[in-house]
Design an enzyme around this catalytic site. Structure first.
Site, PDB file in Angstrom:
ATOM      1  N   ASP A  24      56.659 -13.945 -49.431  1.00 32.33           N
ATOM      2  CA  ASP A  24      57.438 -13.223 -50.431  1.00 32.33           C
ATOM      3  C   ASP A  24      57.673 -14.076 -51.669  1.00 32.33           C
ATOM      4  O   ASP A  24      58.435 -13.686 -52.566  1.00 32.33           O
ATOM      5  CB  ASP A  24      58.795 -12.820 -49.841  1.00 32.33           C
ATOM      6  CG  ASP A  24      59.591 -14.018 -49.343  1.00 32.33           C
ATOM      7  OD1 ASP A  24      59.018 -14.836 -48.606  1.00 32.33           O
ATOM      8  OD2 ASP A  24      60.786 -14.140 -49.691  1.00 32.33           O
ATOM      9  N   TYR A 143      70.610 -19.845 -44.799  1.00 26.69           N
ATOM     10  CA  TYR A 143      70.550 -21.238 -45.222  1.00 26.69           C
ATOM     11  C   TYR A 143      71.944 -21.769 -45.536  1.00 26.69           C
ATOM     12  O   TYR A 143      72.833 -21.012 -45.937  1.00 26.69           O
ATOM     13  CB  TYR A 143      69.685 -21.375 -46.468  1.00 26.69           C
ATOM     14  CG  TYR A 143      68.215 -21.138 -46.223  1.00 26.69           C
ATOM     15  CD1 TYR A 143      67.382 -22.183 -45.843  1.00 26.69           C
ATOM     16  CD2 TYR A 143      67.651 -19.877 -46.384  1.00 26.69           C
ATOM     17  CE1 TYR A 143      66.026 -21.984 -45.628  1.00 26.69           C
ATOM     18  CE2 TYR A 143      66.297 -19.660 -46.166  1.00 26.69           C
ATOM     19  CZ  TYR A 143      65.499 -20.719 -45.786  1.00 26.69           C
ATOM     20  OH  TYR A 143      64.164 -20.511 -45.571  1.00 26.69           O
ATOM     21  N   LYS A 173      66.521 -17.334 -39.224  1.00 26.46           N
ATOM     22  CA  LYS A 173      65.761 -18.449 -39.783  1.00 26.46           C
ATOM     23  C   LYS A 173      66.728 -19.375 -40.515  1.00 26.46           C
ATOM     24  O   LYS A 173      67.627 -18.921 -41.220  1.00 26.46           O
ATOM     25  CB  LYS A 173      64.718 -17.917 -40.770  1.00 26.46           C
ATOM     26  CG  LYS A 173      64.036 -18.975 -41.633  1.00 26.46           C
ATOM     27  CD  LYS A 173      63.103 -18.307 -42.624  1.00 26.46           C
ATOM     28  CE  LYS A 173      62.432 -19.323 -43.545  1.00 26.46           C
ATOM     29  NZ  LYS A 173      61.457 -18.677 -44.461  1.00 26.46           N
TER      30      LYS A 173
END
Length: 260
Positions: A24, A143, A173
């Site tokens: 992406d 994150y 993730k």
């Protein structure tokens, strides 16, 4: 977990382990190496052993027909590195748009600790509700990023993955903390499968050592983009990563088996 989510997770992974190749980056950094002829790259990484690929919805027509039976994930927010704030990820699609694009799952990026955390928490919470209505899995890219946060701090990473589970993510993730011992805390912070990001490539052996460390700590695989799709041989690098994730090989042995 509904039967639909379970079935679709099996399309984007293998036996509860995942080699996802996100591509992406065209929104974020432009049409860099590996993305101009994205069709060939998708063909290569899936022949190499990637379980699934990930793009923004507008690229879906270039994915299908080139993914060799692998799964497809549609990413639903984004930002650019040339804009005022790369951490300010904004919505780029919907669950219905992802389904129209043929997605087996959707993903959403959240920067925990950033100035945009509040809006991104709201966005991920809404997305997981909407996706659940269709039995569609959600991969949260969670994150630890902000003015006062070290992105490899295991405490911050653990907070990020737990937040993602609390909001309803099915897969998570996050960044790698640098070693298996500290990454155990990250994996233990959630009951969901944890995948590590690749980040900027550091060399084949170091990248695979990070994958091995994450797996040893209880991780479930990778969502690794540039390390694979910008490699001089994306097929062989995907194969090497898949050998670590799916066959429990060590880093050096995986490189040798993949002929890198």
């Amino acid at each position: 977990m509904t039967p639909g989510i379970t079935a679709r997770l099996q399309r984007i992974g293998t036996d509860g382990r995942y080699v996802v190749v996100p591509m992406d980056h065209g929104i974020t950094i432009g049409a860099v190496k590996g993305l101009k002829d994205i069709e060939s790259t998708i063909d290569a990484v899936t022949r190499g052993g990637a379980d699934s690929v990930l793009t923004q919805k507008g690229v879906a027509r270039r994915v299908h027909g080139n993914k060799n039976g692998a799964g497809y994930i549609a990413h639903l927010n984004g930002s650019t590195t040339i804009g005022p704030d790369a951490n300010d990820k904004r919505p780029t699609g919907s669950v219905k748009a992802a389904l129209r694009a043929g997605a087996d799952a959707v993903s959403f990026h959240i920067n925990v600790g950033s100035n945009h955390e509040r809006k991104q928490i709201e966005g991920l919470g809404r997305l997981t509700d909407q996706a659940a209505n269709y039995g569609l899995p959600v991969l949260a890219m969670a994150y630890a990023r902000g003015p006062d946060i070290q992105g490899d701090d295991p405490e911050a990473l653990g907070h990020a993955v737990r937040l993602a589970e609390e909001l309803g993510a099915d897969l998570i993730k996050t960044g790698y903390s640098g070693d298996a011992e500290s990454f155990e805390h990250v994996c233990e912070s959630t009951s969901r499968p944890v995948l590590i990001a690749g980040g900027s490539p550091d060399g084949d052996l170091e990248s695979l050592r990070a994958v091995r460390g994450a797996m040893d700590a209880g991780g479930a695989g990778v969502s690794m983009g540039r390390t694979i799709f910008q490699h001089d041989d994306p097929e062989r690098m995907a194969r090497a990563v898949a050998l670590v994730v799916h066959e429990d090989l060590g880093a050096a042995e995986a490189l040798e088996r993949a002929e890198l």
